[in-house]
Write an enzyme that holds these catalytic residues in place. Structure first.
Site, short mmCIF file in Angstrom:
data_model
loop_
_atom_site.label_atom_id
_atom_site.label_comp_id
_atom_site.label_asym_id
_atom_site.label_seq_id
_atom_site.Cartn_x
_atom_site.Cartn_y
_atom_site.Cartn_z
N SER A 1 16.44 38.12 10.97
CA SER A 1 15.30 39.00 11.14
C SER A 1 14.17 38.45 11.84
CB SER A 1 14.84 39.48 9.79
OG SER A 1 13.63 40.36 9.93
N GLN B 1 17.56 39.53 15.40
CA GLN B 1 17.11 40.73 15.50
C GLN B 1 15.74 41.02 16.22
OE1 GLN B 1 14.37 41.93 13.18
NE2 GLN B 1 14.31 43.92 14.13
N TYR C 1 12.22 42.98 17.05
CA TYR C 1 11.08 43.91 17.01
C TYR C 1 10.26 43.71 18.25
CZ TYR C 1 11.79 45.80 12.21
OH TYR C 1 12.59 46.10 11.20
N THR D 1 16.19 46.36 17.26
CA THR D 1 15.77 47.58 16.55
C THR D 1 14.90 48.66 16.97
OG1 THR D 1 15.89 46.13 14.62
CG2 THR D 1 14.68 48.29 14.11
N LYS E 1 20.31 48.74 17.78
CA LYS E 1 20.40 48.88 16.32
C LYS E 1 19.54 50.05 15.93
CE LYS E 1 20.26 46.64 11.89
NZ LYS E 1 18.88 47.23 11.22
N HIS F 1 18.54 52.23 9.12
CA HIS F 1 17.67 51.20 8.77
C HIS F 1 17.48 50.90 7.17
CE1 HIS F 1 13.87 49.13 10.41
NE2 HIS F 1 14.03 48.47 9.01
N ARG G 1 29.32 48.51 0.00
CA ARG G 1 29.42 47.71 -1.16
C ARG G 1 30.57 46.97 -1.80
NH1 ARG G 1 25.08 48.15 0.62
NH2 ARG G 1 23.16 48.55 -0.55
N ARG H 1 21.25 44.62 1.95
CA ARG H 1 20.79 44.48 0.35
C ARG H 1 21.66 43.55 -0.40
NH1 ARG H 1 18.97 49.71 1.46
NH2 ARG H 1 17.12 50.08 1.29
#
Length: 369
Positions: A106, A127, A129, A155, A230, A254, A289, A309
């Site tokens: 990130s 990634q 921004y 992103t 993305k 997101h 998951r 996550r």
């Protein structure tokens, strides 16, 4: 207690982490309808397994942008991982490398591109921004290139930060002992305390709301790295991404943290895949998951998936070991799903291996006899 699936790390992270930190990782936007839907939508896709196929050898390897990886399961960018564990992004990078897969770092990491590169070999994406100050952006992209990162994941769904009510209630801010390491030298590494979410205030001050397709073109003038867009959820934007020269598309909402009531990414996936017409690979981010989820995404045309996550929750629970376990569990479940579906390699996974809600003719009421 032995951990037997990825979802079990969520409860452990909730116990271990300060409320502000857990809520930041776990929550979605507003009513969190899309947050639940990102998971629930997978349960509306069922298997059509093929039997009596020799599945004694199963090959899960694939290539992403020309890079060979051990499985189509990669790590999504998640911000501020040192809030979860002192080793943060270092641990995640080592776990990804050990698993033979790709980590996406990130922009808002608590470790810099150089620090993550220093953990050793590995295929890593960055990634991005886009900040209002384009010099900051150009400098960051150059640093990522120099540090050996192989692609930029741009992103595109965050001209403003989504309304995450837990962060507002908790007055979320980056803990004082941490900084957004990539911006440390630019005086953009700290987040001020705020009356609502410190991150929302930071985004409002720094991130460029005017970002548009012309900036995707601009990015290609400052870097030779392939650009993944993305945050695409529609056929229209998939076509524009291809036209703008994107090397790939990541179907993402997101983590349900931006606009609530957008569809689950697994439901948006097929529309985007059809629009891309095989011209660029399409990846899925959000809600994965289980190994069965990975198979369903590939059956709908994804070239691979990204997990977010599960990485921060397992990191909070067990550090690098936890992240390794998550990758290993998903790998083993996915391999089992392939075997039980009669698929020996990724190219044998087809649309005919699943049936979805929207495939079935809507049942008409039966006429009474």
């Amino acid at each position: 207690m032995e951990i037997t699936n990825v979802s079990e790390y969520d409860a452990i992270a909730k116990q271990k982490l300060p409320k502000m930190v857990y809520d930041y990782y776990a929550s979605g936007a507003e009513d969190q309808w899309t947050l639940a839907e990102n998971r629930n939508a997978f349960s509306r896709i069922l298997f059509r397994p093929r039997i009596l196929i020799d599945v004694s050898k199963i090959d899960m390897t694939t290539t992403v942008l020309g890079f060979k990886i051990s499985m189509p399961i990669m790590i999504a960018p998640t911000a501020m991982q040192k809030m979860a564990h002192p080793e943060g992004e270092y641990a995640t990078a080592r776990a990804a490398s050990a698993a033979g897969t790709i980590m996406t770092l990130s922009s808002w990491a608590t470790s810099s591109v150089e620090e993550v590169a220093s953990t050793g070999p590995g295929i890593r994406f960055f990634q991005l921004y886009v900040y209002k100050d384009r010099h900051v952006v150009a400098q960051l992209v150059r640093r990522a290139e120099r540090a050996g990162f192989k692609a930029i994941a741009l992103t595109v769904d965050t001209p403003r930060l989504g309304r995450r009510e837990a962060d507002i209630k908790n007055r979320f801010t980056l803990p004082p002992f941490l900084t957004l390491k990539n911006f440390e030298g630019l005086d953009l590494g700290k987040m001020d305390k705020s009356n609502d979410s410190g991150l929302a205030s930071y985004v409002a001050g720094q991130i460029d709301r005017s970002l548009s397709w012309k900036d995707v073109k601009w990015l290609q003038t400052i870097t030779k790295l392939p650009i993944l867009v993305k945050g695409v959820l529609t056929a229209e934007d998939a076509r524009l991404a291809v036209q703008a020269g994107a090397a790939g598309i990541i179907v993402s909402n997101h983590g349900a943290r931006q606009l609530d009531y957008v569809p689950a990414t697994i439901l948006a996936l097929e529309e985007v895949v059809k629009a891309a017409q095989g011209r660029v690979p399409v990846f899925l981010d959000g809600g994965v998951r289980r190994g069965t989820d990975v198979f369903k995404a590939l059956a709908l045309g994804a070239s691979g998936i990204f997990i977010g996550r599960p990485v921060v929750f397992s990191l909070a629970a067990e550090g690098e070991v936890g992240v390794r376990k998550v990758l290993q569990m998903l790998r083993e479940e996915f391999e089992l799903t392939m075997a039980l579906s009669g698929c020996r390699s990724l190219n044998e996974i087809t649309r005919n291996h699943i049936v979805t809600d929207w495939d079935l003719p809507h049942p008409r009421p039966l006429p009474r006899l």
